[in-house]
Design an enzyme around this catalytic site. Sequence first.
Site, PDB file in Angstrom:
ATOM      1  CB  SER A 191       5.536  -1.225  11.673  1.00 20.99           C
ATOM      2  OG  SER A 191       5.771   0.118  11.877  1.00 20.99           O
ATOM      3  CG  HIS A 228      -5.676   1.516   5.458  1.00 21.39           C
ATOM      4  ND1 HIS A 228      -5.729   2.286   6.424  1.00 21.39           N
ATOM      5  CD2 HIS A 228      -5.020   1.632   4.849  1.00 21.39           C
ATOM      6  CE1 HIS A 228      -3.858   2.613   6.841  1.00 21.39           C
ATOM      7  NE2 HIS A 228      -3.640   1.385   6.227  1.00 21.39           N
ATOM      8  N   GLY A 233       2.617   2.638  10.977  1.00 20.18           N
ATOM      9  CA  GLY A 233       3.581   3.965  10.645  1.00 20.18           C
ATOM     10  C   GLY A 233       4.324   4.414  11.696  1.00 20.18           C
ATOM     11  N   GLY A 268       2.674  -1.145   4.290  1.00 23.48           N
ATOM     12  CA  GLY A 268       2.826   0.250   3.586  1.00 23.48           C
ATOM     13  C   GLY A 268       4.126   1.032   3.590  1.00 23.48           C
ATOM     14  N   GLY A 269       4.951   1.773   4.440  1.00 22.83           N
ATOM     15  CA  GLY A 269       6.189   2.602   4.404  1.00 22.83           C
ATOM     16  C   GLY A 269       7.046   1.114   4.006  1.00 22.83           C
ATOM     17  CG  ASN A 310      -1.765   1.457   1.647  1.00 24.05           C
ATOM     18  OD1 ASN A 310      -1.526   2.100   0.652  1.00 24.05           O
ATOM     19  ND2 ASN A 310      -2.280   1.486   2.854  1.00 24.05           N
ATOM     20  CD1 TRP A 311       3.297   1.382  -2.811  1.00 20.58           C
ATOM     21  CD2 TRP A 311       3.131   2.867  -5.139  1.00 20.58           C
ATOM     22  NE1 TRP A 311       4.012   0.607  -3.959  1.00 20.58           N
ATOM     23  CE2 TRP A 311       3.720   1.273  -5.172  1.00 20.58           C
ATOM     24  CE3 TRP A 311       3.306   4.437  -5.449  1.00 20.58           C
ATOM     25  CZ2 TRP A 311       4.484   0.901  -6.675  1.00 20.58           C
ATOM     26  CZ3 TRP A 311       3.640   3.373  -6.765  1.00 20.58           C
ATOM     27  CH2 TRP A 311       4.202   2.054  -7.479  1.00 20.58           C
ATOM     28  CE  LYS A 312      -0.111   3.364   5.229  1.00 21.88           C
ATOM     29  NZ  LYS A 312      -0.278   3.252   6.277  1.00 21.88           N
ATOM     30  CD  GLU A 370      -3.492  -2.569   7.851  1.00 18.94           C
ATOM     31  OE1 GLU A 370      -2.765  -2.679   7.114  1.00 18.94           O
ATOM     32  OE2 GLU A 370      -4.259  -1.690   7.250  1.00 18.94           O
ATOM     33  CD  GLU A 422      -2.937   5.871   6.742  1.00 18.10           C
ATOM     34  OE1 GLU A 422      -3.077   5.675   5.889  1.00 18.10           O
ATOM     35  OE2 GLU A 422      -1.962   4.794   7.863  1.00 18.10           O
TER      36      GLU A 422
END
Length: 264
Positions: free
Chosen positions: A221, A104, A182, A242-243, A9-11, A176, A106
Site C-alpha cells: 500500500s 511474491h 492491497g 502495486g496498486g 508491479n502491475w500484477k 512486504e 500472492e
Amino acid sequence: MRPKIVAGNWKMNGDQAFVHDYMSSFNECWNEKRLDQFTDLSVIIVPPAILISSVQENAKRVGVNGRFELASQNVAEYSSGAYTGEISASMLKDSGCRWSLVGHSERRALFGDQTIVIVEKIKQLLTEGLRPILCLGETLEEREQGKAEICVKSQLESVLNAFSVSDLRKLVLAYEPVWAIGTGKTASPEEAQAMHQFIRSVVASKSQDLAEAMIVLYGGSVNSGNAESLFGQSDIDGALVGGASLKPDEFAEICAQCGQSTVS
Ligand code: PGA
C-alpha cells in the site's frame, strides 16, 4: 549511500490500450518531475509478461525508453521443455527483462511457490544473468502472534543458505507485510524500518559487507501520501509498488519522492 529502486508491479492488470495511454502519460510525468536528475534512482516496471513487448514499443514511441528497466512478475523453475504455460529466464532475458520478482506473497499463497521452488527460480535467473527481487513478509496472524521476525528470517535464511555471497550480491529484497498488500494499511515508517533493520542483521550473519550493500525495498500500500516518510528511514532503499503503480502520475510522484531522498 545505497542506490534506490522504485518498482511498479502491475500484477494481472492492463491491456494494449492501457499500455499505450500509460506510457504517454508516464513520459509527461517523467519530464514534469524531471526524474532524469535522480541518477541514484532506478525505476523498474513489472508488467504482465504478455505486455512486456508492448511496454517497450510504447516507451520507444513516446521517448521514455532507456529510462526504466523491465522485470517479470514470475519465472519458471526450469530452463526449457515441456512445461506448458511457463516462461523461462532465458525467454525473459530475450524479451528485454533484466529483473524478476520471486516469492511474491500472492505466488506463495495462491500458486505454491514455497522455499524449494523459490530457490530454483533464483538459480534460473542467476544463470541467465537476471536479477531476482526476492519478496519476504509475514501474514497478519503471524504478526499478531509475535512471529513476524521468525517468519521473515526463515524465508530469508532459506535463500541465504542456498547461494554464495557473490550470487547474493545480485539480489534485491522486498519486505512486504502480507497484511499491508492491497489493503490500504501500510506498516508505519517505524515498523517498516525495524523490520528492514532486522532483515539487514540476518543478512549480516552471512556477510557484513553484503548486508551493508543489500538494497531492501518496502512494499504494501505504498502511495504518494506515505512514500516520503518511508523513504526517510535509513534501511528503506525504495519501494515495490502495486496498486499505485497503475496510475502513471502517482507512480512518477513516488519515484520523485524516492529520488528526492537521494539528494536531501
Ligand atoms: P500494493 O501491492 O502496493 O497494491 O499493496 C504491493 C505488492 O504486492 O507488490
